[in-house]
Design a protein around this motif. Structure first.
Motif, PDB file in Angstrom:
ATOM      1  N   SER A  64      -3.925  -6.061   1.236  1.00  0.00           N
ATOM      2  CA  SER A  64      -3.636  -4.677   0.840  1.00  0.00           C
ATOM      3  C   SER A  64      -4.908  -3.952   0.425  1.00  0.00           C
ATOM      4  O   SER A  64      -5.101  -2.774   0.740  1.00  0.00           O
ATOM      5  CB  SER A  64      -2.630  -4.672  -0.322  1.00  0.00           C
ATOM      6  OG  SER A  64      -1.415  -5.283   0.049  1.00  0.00           O
TER       7      SER A  64
ATOM      8  N   PHE B 166      -6.223   1.287  -3.449  1.00  0.00           N
ATOM      9  CA  PHE B 166      -4.849   1.165  -3.940  1.00  0.00           C
ATOM     10  C   PHE B 166      -4.791   0.504  -5.314  1.00  0.00           C
ATOM     11  O   PHE B 166      -3.897   0.791  -6.112  1.00  0.00           O
ATOM     12  CB  PHE B 166      -3.976   0.411  -2.915  1.00  0.00           C
ATOM     13  CG  PHE B 166      -3.628  -0.998  -3.293  1.00  0.00           C
ATOM     14  CD1 PHE B 166      -2.493  -1.281  -4.017  1.00  0.00           C
ATOM     15  CD2 PHE B 166      -4.452  -2.061  -2.923  1.00  0.00           C
ATOM     16  CE1 PHE B 166      -2.152  -2.581  -4.366  1.00  0.00           C
ATOM     17  CE2 PHE B 166      -4.127  -3.362  -3.263  1.00  0.00           C
ATOM     18  CZ  PHE B 166      -2.964  -3.621  -3.994  1.00  0.00           C
TER      19      PHE B 166
ATOM     20  N   ASN C  94       1.042   3.960  -3.079  1.00  0.00           N
ATOM     21  CA  ASN C  94       0.609   5.327  -2.813  1.00  0.00           C
ATOM     22  C   ASN C  94       1.741   6.330  -3.025  1.00  0.00           C
ATOM     23  O   ASN C  94       1.494   7.488  -3.365  1.00  0.00           O
ATOM     24  CB  ASN C  94       0.059   5.440  -1.385  1.00  0.00           C
ATOM     25  CG  ASN C  94      -1.381   4.990  -1.290  1.00  0.00           C
ATOM     26  OD1 ASN C  94      -2.278   5.579  -1.893  1.00  0.00           O
ATOM     27  ND2 ASN C  94      -1.618   3.921  -0.550  1.00  0.00           N
TER      28      ASN C  94
ATOM     29  N   VAL D 251       0.834  -1.205   0.000  1.00  0.00           N
ATOM     30  CA  VAL D 251       0.000   0.000   0.000  1.00  0.00           C
ATOM     31  C   VAL D 251       0.869   1.257   0.000  1.00  0.00           C
ATOM     32  O   VAL D 251       0.623   2.204  -0.765  1.00  0.00           O
ATOM     33  CB  VAL D 251      -0.947  -0.010   1.221  1.00  0.00           C
ATOM     34  CG1 VAL D 251      -1.625   1.356   1.390  1.00  0.00           C
ATOM     35  CG2 VAL D 251      -1.993  -1.103   1.069  1.00  0.00           C
ATOM     36  N   ASN D 252       1.894   1.262   0.839  1.00  0.00           N
ATOM     37  CA  ASN D 252       2.739   2.457   0.940  1.00  0.00           C
ATOM     38  C   ASN D 252       3.497   2.736  -0.354  1.00  0.00           C
ATOM     39  O   ASN D 252       3.593   3.891  -0.798  1.00  0.00           O
ATOM     40  CB  ASN D 252       3.722   2.309   2.097  1.00  0.00           C
ATOM     41  CG  ASN D 252       3.046   2.447   3.456  1.00  0.00           C
ATOM     42  OD1 ASN D 252       1.925   2.956   3.548  1.00  0.00           O
ATOM     43  ND2 ASN D 252       3.719   1.994   4.501  1.00  0.00           N
TER      44      ASN D 252
ATOM     45  N   ASP E 232      -6.375  -0.562   2.109  1.00  0.00           N
ATOM     46  CA  ASP E 232      -6.609   0.620   1.277  1.00  0.00           C
ATOM     47  C   ASP E 232      -7.390   0.181   0.042  1.00  0.00           C
ATOM     48  O   ASP E 232      -6.797  -0.199  -0.969  1.00  0.00           O
ATOM     49  CB  ASP E 232      -5.286   1.271   0.879  1.00  0.00           C
ATOM     50  CG  ASP E 232      -5.480   2.505   0.005  1.00  0.00           C
ATOM     51  OD1 ASP E 232      -6.649   2.857  -0.282  1.00  0.00           O
ATOM     52  OD2 ASP E 232      -4.459   3.104  -0.393  1.00  0.00           O
TER      53      ASP E 232
END
Length: 311
Positions: free
Chosen positions: A135, A142, A115, A111-112, A139
């Motif tokens: 994931s 995503f 994003n 996710v990080n 989010d």
């Protein structure tokens, strides 16, 4: 600018080969590798992944530990095929230090990263899809930020691999496979049956596997047991590696010389068909296509990449 790849693996022999291929492509930047239980248990998957990076001199790439079980808690493994260590019982990964793993868990890392680089990352999923589904729950949006998704898994002819009708990755976590197909976009699926038309002749394979480089020697060591199963026990006319071919397709989409856009889902309740990817070939469900199925691959072109990956 380099293409950004995020690779999700359950590193057995074919995952290892797929990683070696991705790492050999100059214009691809592997942003991270996420590990999930599948061919072997999660800790061994992580060790195997780190070993591949070590052989390729790429321990700078972050590796993330992911789920140890499916969403509903069941565990399905393939040590009978890949060996108890996932690398053909070679024992080559036993010295890898799990302290090299990132502290962040796989789903959070996915996710990080997505994003951080919206619209830039290609997700290559070669394993049970637990990390991907988690994931999506962390989010839900995503999936809209991925550039594209390549999945090795599922089947189109109801020819099972470890059950009468289901392929291993989807059967390992049917719920995650279902969530992934329904909620991600720009999905290309390399189905299990396709691997039977993408094999390498044994004459070509013998030359490929016997090259005198550290990568080739590693490839030979981990492939020995699977080669015996395919060549001697099953008397296959060629060597096949599902994840390796799927990665080649992700690297070069022009390898797909026949595709079809269809609606596909996953059977979750069938007594004999749980985990089967169900393709609505005739539009009976009246739903728009959600995946692109690869139906034929340019094998000769792929082999050029296979030669380069072990230099």
């Amino acid at each position: 600018m380099k293409r950004k790849f995020l690779i999700d693996v359950d590193t057995g022999v074919d995952d290892a080969q797929a990683l070696m291929l991705a790492l050999s492509i100059p214009d691809i930047e592997v942003m991270g590798i996420t590990c999930v239980s599948g061919n072997v248990d999660i800790d061994q998957v992580c060790r195997n992944t780190l070993k591949v990076l070590s052989v390729c001199n790429r321990l700078d790439i972050p590796v993330y530990r992911g789920s140890s079980k499916s969403l509903v808690g069941k565990v399905l493994q393939a040590a009978h095929y890949h060996g108890s260590d996932g690398l053909g019982d070679s024992g080559l990964a036993k010295d890898m230090d799990l302290g090299l793993l990132q502290r962040e868990c796989a789903a959070v890392a996915i996710v990080n990263l997505v994003n951080k680089y919206p619209g830039e990352i290609t997700l290559v999923a070669l394993a049970p899809l637990t990390n991907v589904a988690l994931s999506l729950r962390l989010d839900p949006g995503f999936g809209n930020k991925l550039k594209e998704v390549f999945i090795m898994g599922g089947n189109t002819e109801a020819k099972g691999r470890v059950s009468p009708c289901a392929e291993f990755n989807f059967l390992s976590d049917p719920e995650s496979a279902s969530v992934t197909l329904q909620e991600l976009r720009n999905i290309v699926v390399f189905p299990y049956e396709l691997s039977f038309s993408c094999g390498m002749s044994w004459n070509w394979f013998d030359e490929w596997i016997s090259q005198n480089t550290p990568k080739a020697q590693f490839n030979q060591a981990i492939s020995h047991a699977i080669v015996h199963k395919q060549r001697v026990e099953k008397k296959s006319p060629f060597y096949r590696s599902c994840d390796l071919t799927a990665m080649a397709l992700a690297v070069d989409k022009s390898l797909a010389i026949d595709t079809e856009s269809v609606y596909a889902t996953v059977e979750l309740s069938g007594t004999l068909t749980r985990g089967q990817m169900v393709v609505d070939w005739n539009g009976c469900l009246r739903k728009p296509p959600n995946v692109t199925l690869v139906k034929k691959v340019n094998v000769d072109k792929a082999r050029q990449m296979y030669n380069q990956m072990i230099k």
